[in-house]
Design a protein around this motif. Structure first.
Motif, PDB file in Angstrom:
ATOM      1  N   PRO A  21      -9.543  -6.286  10.584  1.00 10.13           N
ATOM      2  CA  PRO A  21      -8.851  -7.555  10.320  1.00 10.13           C
ATOM      3  C   PRO A  21      -8.592  -7.770   8.829  1.00 10.13           C
ATOM      4  N   ASP A  22      -7.484  -8.438   8.528  1.00 10.39           N
ATOM      5  CA  ASP A  22      -7.188  -8.911   7.166  1.00 10.39           C
ATOM      6  C   ASP A  22      -7.205  -7.784   6.137  1.00 10.39           C
ATOM      7  N   TRP A  23      -6.715  -6.612   6.519  1.00 10.39           N
ATOM      8  CA  TRP A  23      -6.747  -5.476   5.595  1.00 10.39           C
ATOM      9  C   TRP A  23      -5.731  -5.645   4.467  1.00 10.39           C
ATOM     10  N   LEU A  24      -4.583  -6.207   4.766  1.00 13.49           N
ATOM     11  CA  LEU A  24      -3.551  -6.433   3.753  1.00 13.49           C
ATOM     12  C   LEU A  24      -3.694  -7.841   3.180  1.00 13.49           C
ATOM     13  N   ASP A  25      -3.817  -7.943   1.873  1.00 14.06           N
ATOM     14  CA  ASP A  25      -3.928  -9.274   1.273  1.00 14.06           C
ATOM     15  C   ASP A  25      -2.552  -9.954   1.286  1.00 14.06           C
ATOM     16  N   PRO A  26      -2.492 -11.266   1.031  1.00 15.01           N
ATOM     17  CA  PRO A  26      -1.211 -11.988   1.131  1.00 15.01           C
ATOM     18  C   PRO A  26      -0.109 -11.413   0.247  1.00 15.01           C
ATOM     19  N   LEU A  95       0.014   4.774   1.870  1.00 17.50           N
ATOM     20  CA  LEU A  95      -0.662   3.644   2.504  1.00 17.50           C
ATOM     21  C   LEU A  95      -1.207   4.061   3.866  1.00 17.50           C
ATOM     22  N   GLY A  96      -0.453   4.883   4.580  1.00 14.89           N
ATOM     23  CA  GLY A  96      -0.934   5.400   5.864  1.00 14.89           C
ATOM     24  C   GLY A  96      -2.173   6.250   5.704  1.00 14.89           C
ATOM     25  N   ARG A  97      -2.187   7.127   4.717  1.00 16.53           N
ATOM     26  CA  ARG A  97      -3.353   7.975   4.465  1.00 16.53           C
ATOM     27  C   ARG A  97      -4.574   7.130   4.106  1.00 16.53           C
ATOM     28  N   THR A  98      -4.351   6.112   3.270  1.00 13.41           N
ATOM     29  CA  THR A  98      -5.442   5.221   2.871  1.00 13.41           C
ATOM     30  C   THR A  98      -5.991   4.472   4.077  1.00 13.41           C
ATOM     31  N   ALA A  99      -5.102   4.019   4.955  1.00 11.54           N
ATOM     32  CA  ALA A  99      -5.532   3.287   6.152  1.00 11.54           C
ATOM     33  C   ALA A  99      -6.443   4.139   7.018  1.00 11.54           C
ATOM     34  N   VAL A 100      -6.113   5.429   7.169  1.00 10.97           N
ATOM     35  CA  VAL A 100      -6.946   6.316   7.988  1.00 10.97           C
ATOM     36  C   VAL A 100      -8.311   6.498   7.340  1.00 10.97           C
ATOM     37  N   ARG A 101      -8.339   6.673   6.036  1.00 14.21           N
ATOM     38  CA  ARG A 101      -9.623   6.840   5.342  1.00 14.21           C
ATOM     39  C   ARG A 101     -10.504   5.605   5.493  1.00 14.21           C
ATOM     40  N   VAL A 102      -9.865   4.421   5.487  1.00 12.78           N
ATOM     41  CA  VAL A 102     -10.622   3.169   5.623  1.00 12.78           C
ATOM     42  C   VAL A 102     -11.130   2.987   7.051  1.00 12.78           C
ATOM     43  N   ALA A 103     -10.266   3.239   8.017  1.00 11.67           N
ATOM     44  CA  ALA A 103     -10.609   2.960   9.417  1.00 11.67           C
ATOM     45  C   ALA A 103     -11.478   4.047  10.036  1.00 11.67           C
ATOM     46  N   LEU A 104     -11.229   5.311   9.668  1.00 11.24           N
ATOM     47  CA  LEU A 104     -11.946   6.438  10.269  1.00 11.24           C
ATOM     48  C   LEU A 104     -12.575   7.292   9.173  1.00 11.24           C
ATOM     49  N   PRO A 105     -13.473   6.732   8.398  1.00 18.21           N
ATOM     50  CA  PRO A 105     -13.978   7.455   7.227  1.00 18.21           C
ATOM     51  C   PRO A 105     -14.758   8.707   7.595  1.00 18.21           C
ATOM     52  N   GLY A 106     -14.257   9.847   7.136  1.00 20.61           N
ATOM     53  CA  GLY A 106     -14.988  11.105   7.295  1.00 20.61           C
ATOM     54  C   GLY A 106     -15.019  11.653   8.692  1.00 20.61           C
ATOM     55  N   GLY A 107     -14.285  11.037   9.614  1.00 23.13           N
ATOM     56  CA  GLY A 107     -14.355  11.482  11.006  1.00 23.13           C
ATOM     57  C   GLY A 107     -13.501  12.701  11.263  1.00 23.13           C
ATOM     58  N   ALA A 108     -13.856  13.460  12.255  1.00 22.53           N
ATOM     59  CA  ALA A 108     -13.053  14.612  12.661  1.00 22.53           C
ATOM     60  C   ALA A 108     -12.311  14.267  13.941  1.00 22.53           C
ATOM     61  N   ALA A 109     -11.004  14.375  13.914  1.00 27.83           N
ATOM     62  CA  ALA A 109     -10.200  14.028  15.086  1.00 27.83           C
ATOM     63  C   ALA A 109      -9.943  15.266  15.921  1.00 27.83           C
ATOM     64  N   ARG A 185      -3.414 -10.338  13.898  1.00 24.16           N
ATOM     65  CA  ARG A 185      -2.817 -11.340  13.022  1.00 24.16           C
ATOM     66  C   ARG A 185      -2.165 -10.670  11.823  1.00 24.16           C
ATOM     67  N   SER A 186      -1.450 -11.459  11.072  1.00 27.46           N
ATOM     68  CA  SER A 186      -0.773 -10.941   9.889  1.00 27.46           C
ATOM     69  C   SER A 186      -1.791 -10.349   8.919  1.00 27.46           C
ATOM     70  N   GLY A 187      -1.540  -9.121   8.500  1.00 25.85           N
ATOM     71  CA  GLY A 187      -2.440  -8.428   7.579  1.00 25.85           C
ATOM     72  C   GLY A 187      -3.414  -7.496   8.259  1.00 25.85           C
ATOM     73  N   ASP A 188      -3.474  -7.524   9.594  1.00 24.00           N
ATOM     74  CA  ASP A 188      -4.424  -6.676  10.319  1.00 24.00           C
ATOM     75  C   ASP A 188      -3.961  -5.223  10.358  1.00 24.00           C
ATOM     76  N   LEU A 189      -4.962  -4.344  10.395  1.00 28.00           N
ATOM     77  CA  LEU A 189      -4.738  -2.901  10.530  1.00 28.00           C
ATOM     78  C   LEU A 189      -5.324  -2.434  11.848  1.00 28.00           C
ATOM     79  N   MET A 190      -4.579  -1.588  12.544  1.00 27.16           N
ATOM     80  CA  MET A 190      -5.069  -0.921  13.752  1.00 27.16           C
ATOM     81  C   MET A 190      -4.776   0.559  13.609  1.00 27.16           C
ATOM     82  N   VAL A 191      -5.811   1.396  13.776  1.00 27.96           N
ATOM     83  CA  VAL A 191      -5.650   2.847  13.688  1.00 27.96           C
ATOM     84  C   VAL A 191      -6.200   3.450  14.970  1.00 27.96           C
ATOM     85  N   PHE A 192      -5.441   4.358  15.593  1.00 26.76           N
ATOM     86  CA  PHE A 192      -5.992   5.050  16.759  1.00 26.76           C
ATOM     87  C   PHE A 192      -5.626   6.531  16.709  1.00 26.76           C
TER      88      PHE A 192
END
Length: 231
Positions: A21-26, A95-109, A185-192
């Motif tokens: 939630p709220d990953w992107l600031d205003p 920004l996409g690469r950063t989002a993955v590092r934040v949401a799935l830190p160090g994980g192996a897909a 909500r506005s600013g939310d990040l979802m990674v799958f």
């Protein structure tokens, strides 16, 4: 939303699927809305997507990097004005690469279980080369579907701007139950990615008039970032 009794917290919706939630600031949200307005201008601008069965998507779309059409990719808007697709900005790819590092830190897909794309390490995500920007009016919806036209197992990155929506996240087996409804909500990040990379998902509802007042947006924008694997 401010003044909530319980702050919204990061959650793993399913293995490999994370809501932040709220990953992107205003300020960053406003920057992205301004960029979306420029991308939506013709040529290769915002369009209505017509489905092979004769229906139309209620969310309108513009693409960057590669143009998505049902059900493939091209370098031109083959189902629209025929113009070359707008380029994928380097800053948006990062920004996409950063989002993955934040949401799935160090994980192996792991690779898709149908054996097409190979496995890779999420700690060093590949370059994101596709952006699908969907604009939802108050009555727009998105049916349950899988993002399966890419040749890469890289996670899907989804950024929400504007009105709040219900994001329905299911399984890889079918469009039906079981599924989980998440409020984005506005600013939310979802990674799958990983075992959830090919999960069915959709947007059954948008809550009209819920965008942050300072954003200057009526409706909802969703920026979906993907890795094509197309070379």
């Amino acid at each position: 939303m401010t003044g909530e009794l319980f702050p919204r917290e990061r959650a793993e919706v399913a293995p490999g699927a994370v809501h932040v939630p709220d990953w992107l600031d205003p300020a960053r949200q406003r920057e992205l809305v301004a960029a979306c307005r420029e991308w939506a201008r013709p040529p290769a601008g915002l369009r209505t997507v017509h489905l092979p069965g004769g229906g139309t998507m209620t969310a309108r779309q513009v693409c960057l990097g590669w143009h998505w059409y049902p059900y493939g990719y091209a370098r031109t808007v083959v189902d629209g004005d025929g113009a070359p697709v707008k380029p994928m900005p380097a800053w948006l790819a990062e920004l996409g690469r950063t989002a993955v590092r934040v949401a799935l830190p160090g994980g192996a897909a792991p690779a898709y279980d149908d054996g097409v794309p190979a496995a890779y390490d999420d700690s060093d995500p590949p370059a994101y080369d596709i952006a699908l920007i969907n604009f939802y009016g108050a009555d727009a919806r998105m049916g349950m579907h899988r993002d399966s036209d890419e040749q890469s197992a890289a996670p899907v990155v989804s950024l929400s701007l504007g009105d709040t929506c219900v994001f329905r996240f299911g399984t890889t087996a079918s469009r039906g139950r079981p599924y989980t409804d998440i409020e984005l909500r506005s600013g939310d990040l979802m990674v799958f990615g990983g075992p959830s990379r090919l999960a069915y998902h959709g947007v059954p509802k948008v809550y009209e008039g819920t965008a942050p007042p300072g954003l200057g947006l009526t409706g909802r924008l969703n920026i979906t970032l993907r890795v094509s694997g197309l070379g």
